[in-house]
Design a protein around this motif. Structure first.
Motif, PDB file in Angstrom:
ATOM      1  N   UNK A  43      37.567  48.192  37.279  1.00 29.50           N
ATOM      2  CA  UNK A  43      38.457  47.753  38.355  1.00 29.50           C
ATOM      3  C   UNK A  43      37.777  46.773  39.293  1.00 29.50           C
ATOM      4  N   UNK A  44      36.514  47.035  39.609  1.00 28.57           N
ATOM      5  CA  UNK A  44      35.752  46.111  40.454  1.00 28.57           C
ATOM      6  C   UNK A  44      35.634  44.754  39.773  1.00 28.57           C
ATOM      7  N   UNK A  45      35.349  44.767  38.462  1.00 32.67           N
ATOM      8  CA  UNK A  45      35.248  43.517  37.724  1.00 32.67           C
ATOM      9  C   UNK A  45      36.543  42.728  37.740  1.00 32.67           C
ATOM     10  N   UNK A  46      37.653  43.418  37.563  1.00 29.16           N
ATOM     11  CA  UNK A  46      38.953  42.748  37.620  1.00 29.16           C
ATOM     12  C   UNK A  46      39.200  42.157  39.005  1.00 29.16           C
ATOM     13  N   UNK A  47      38.782  42.915  40.031  1.00 25.65           N
ATOM     14  CA  UNK A  47      38.972  42.425  41.398  1.00 25.65           C
ATOM     15  C   UNK A  47      38.143  41.171  41.663  1.00 25.65           C
ATOM     16  N   UNK A  48      36.925  41.128  41.133  1.00 28.33           N
ATOM     17  CA  UNK A  48      36.068  39.961  41.336  1.00 28.33           C
ATOM     18  C   UNK A  48      36.703  38.708  40.727  1.00 28.33           C
ATOM     19  N   UNK A  49      37.352  38.887  39.578  1.00 22.22           N
ATOM     20  CA  UNK A  49      38.069  37.765  38.964  1.00 22.22           C
ATOM     21  C   UNK A  49      39.245  37.362  39.850  1.00 22.22           C
ATOM     22  N   UNK A  50      39.948  38.362  40.364  1.00 26.33           N
ATOM     23  CA  UNK A  50      41.119  38.103  41.196  1.00 26.33           C
ATOM     24  C   UNK A  50      40.739  37.436  42.514  1.00 26.33           C
ATOM     25  N   UNK A  51      39.624  37.869  43.099  1.00 31.94           N
ATOM     26  CA  UNK A  51      39.192  37.338  44.392  1.00 31.94           C
ATOM     27  C   UNK A  51      38.997  35.829  44.318  1.00 31.94           C
ATOM     28  N   UNK A  52      38.498  35.346  43.181  1.00 26.45           N
ATOM     29  CA  UNK A  52      38.242  33.911  43.026  1.00 26.45           C
ATOM     30  C   UNK A  52      39.529  33.090  43.074  1.00 26.45           C
ATOM     31  N   UNK A  53      40.645  33.737  42.771  1.00 21.14           N
ATOM     32  CA  UNK A  53      41.920  33.003  42.771  1.00 21.14           C
ATOM     33  C   UNK A  53      42.665  33.115  44.093  1.00 21.14           C
ATOM     34  N   UNK A  54      42.128  33.930  45.019  1.00 19.57           N
ATOM     35  CA  UNK A  54      42.769  34.104  46.322  1.00 19.57           C
ATOM     36  C   UNK A  54      42.068  33.249  47.363  1.00 19.57           C
ATOM     37  N   UNK A  55      42.788  32.845  48.359  1.00 19.94           N
ATOM     38  CA  UNK A  55      42.210  32.011  49.401  1.00 19.94           C
ATOM     39  C   UNK A  55      42.546  32.614  50.771  1.00 19.94           C
ATOM     40  N   UNK A  56      41.527  32.684  51.635  1.00 21.12           N
ATOM     41  CA  UNK A  56      41.759  33.207  52.980  1.00 21.12           C
ATOM     42  C   UNK A  56      41.889  34.718  53.004  1.00 21.12           C
TER      43      UNK A  56
END
Length: 205
Positions: A75-88
């Motif tokens: 889950x942490x790994x998936x979040x790290x991928x997701x974080x890169x696509x989010x801004x702010x």
């Protein structure tokens, strides 16, 4: 087929993944580094279930095997991928709110299931459902110096209480094994998302 389904195992994996993602996003929003993100993601995923297991005097699942930790790290790994696509800011992003609601609903169900297995009272089942659902997120909030969501958002713990009561009712009428937990999770998720959508609040005194 339904008899072969282990509702606890299913809800546990769903809850671990969802809360690991939500906790990691919360850490990123707080400006933590990659280690801090991982720690907060794991704590959010494992905290509620560990508290639940201690209350019913059993070895926490997170310490008994590597399974729960492994799922949390995924889950942490998936979040790290997701974080890169989010801004702010990510705290109000649908990715955070939805994953948090999923974790809340799945862990409310696991708490109720453990309560039944441990033979606690109906009140105890509702309490375990609620503590399991909000425990990990509350610990994570404290670690980053925030007032826990459960204390400042009226309709965070409330859906878990509603779900726990629904679980009890389904159990009382003799519903098939998977129905009480599925009903609990579905109701918690629905109430939480509606509360977010319509900004529901409990009356203040």
């Amino acid at each position: 087929m339904a008899a072969a389904i282990d509702p606890f195992a299913v809800m546990n994996v769903v809850g671990l993944l969802a809360f690991a993602i939500a906790g990691s996003l919360k850490a990123a929003d707080a400006g933590l580094d990659i280690f801090g993100v991982a720690v907060l993601g794991v704590v959010t995923a494992l905290g509620g279930g560990t508290t639940r297991d201690i209350l019913v005097d059993r070895l926490p699942a997170s310490l008994a095997t590597t399974g729960d930790m492994s799922v949390a790290l995924v889950g942490v790994g998936l979040a790290l991928v997701l974080i890169r696509s989010l801004h702010g800011q990510v705290r109000d992003h649908p990715a955070f709110l939805t994953s948090d609601a999923i974790g809340l609903s799945a862990f409310a169900a696991t708490g109720a299931l453990v309560g039944v297995e441990a033979g606690v009272s109906p009140f105890g089942i509702v309490i375990l459902a609620t503590i399991t659902a909000v425990g990990g997120g509350s610990i994570a909030d404290i670690l980053i110096g925030r007032v826990p969501t459960v204390l400042r958002d009226d309709f965070y713990a409330t859906p878990a209480v509603v779900g726990g009561v629904a679980f009890l009712i389904a159990e009382a009428v003799g519903a098939p094994t998977v129905v009480p937990s599925a009903l609990c999770a579905a109701l918690v998720f629905t109430v939480r998302m509606l509360a977010l959508r319509y900004e529901w609040r409990l009356p203040r005194v």
